[in-house]
Write a protein that holds these residues in place. Sequence first.
Motif, short mmCIF file in Angstrom:
data_model
loop_
_atom_site.label_atom_id
_atom_site.label_comp_id
_atom_site.label_asym_id
_atom_site.label_seq_id
_atom_site.Cartn_x
_atom_site.Cartn_y
_atom_site.Cartn_z
N THR A 72 6.16 -0.57 5.66
CA THR A 72 7.49 -0.38 6.24
C THR A 72 7.73 1.06 6.68
O THR A 72 8.75 1.34 7.32
N ARG A 73 6.81 1.97 6.32
CA ARG A 73 6.92 3.39 6.65
C ARG A 73 8.20 4.01 6.06
O ARG A 73 8.83 4.86 6.67
N THR A 74 8.59 3.57 4.88
CA THR A 74 9.76 4.12 4.20
C THR A 74 9.31 4.89 2.97
O THR A 74 8.32 4.55 2.32
N VAL A 75 10.05 5.94 2.66
CA VAL A 75 9.76 6.77 1.50
C VAL A 75 10.54 6.22 0.31
O VAL A 75 11.73 5.94 0.41
N TRP B 299 6.58 8.58 -2.76
CA TRP B 299 5.60 7.61 -2.27
C TRP B 299 6.12 6.99 -0.99
O TRP B 299 7.31 6.72 -0.86
N GLU B 300 5.21 6.74 -0.04
CA GLU B 300 5.56 6.09 1.21
C GLU B 300 4.95 4.70 1.24
O GLU B 300 3.76 4.53 0.99
N ASP B 301 5.77 3.71 1.55
CA ASP B 301 5.31 2.33 1.74
C ASP B 301 4.68 2.28 3.13
O ASP B 301 5.37 2.45 4.12
N THR C 77 0.86 -1.16 0.00
CA THR C 77 0.00 0.00 0.00
C THR C 77 0.90 1.22 0.00
O THR C 77 1.73 1.39 0.90
N LEU C 78 0.76 2.05 -1.03
CA LEU C 78 1.58 3.25 -1.15
C LEU C 78 0.72 4.49 -0.96
O LEU C 78 -0.44 4.53 -1.36
#
Length: 83
Positions: A61-64, A56-58, A3-4
């Motif tokens: 994993t809360r990574t950009v 975009w943020e994943d 989910t992005l």
Amino acid sequence: MKTLKKVTAWYCWDRASLNWQFNHIEDGWNEDVKPTPKFESQKEWKNESWFKIEKWEDMETRTVINTPKANALLRAKTHKVAS
């Protein structure tokens, strides 16, 4: 499936280094030319030069995620200023 979520990555012009410096991530895409200050300590933002990139943020994993388009925009902006 991942989910992005679209985010705005803000860069501020650093007069000392004469370079764009990453400042912060804002949820969603901000249509404004400058970020909206949320705290008293950020009120001087209106006097700064800003540059933004859509990223975009994943959400898992809360990574950009740096996209090729975002990387190209940042390189172009940095090269243009340095020229």
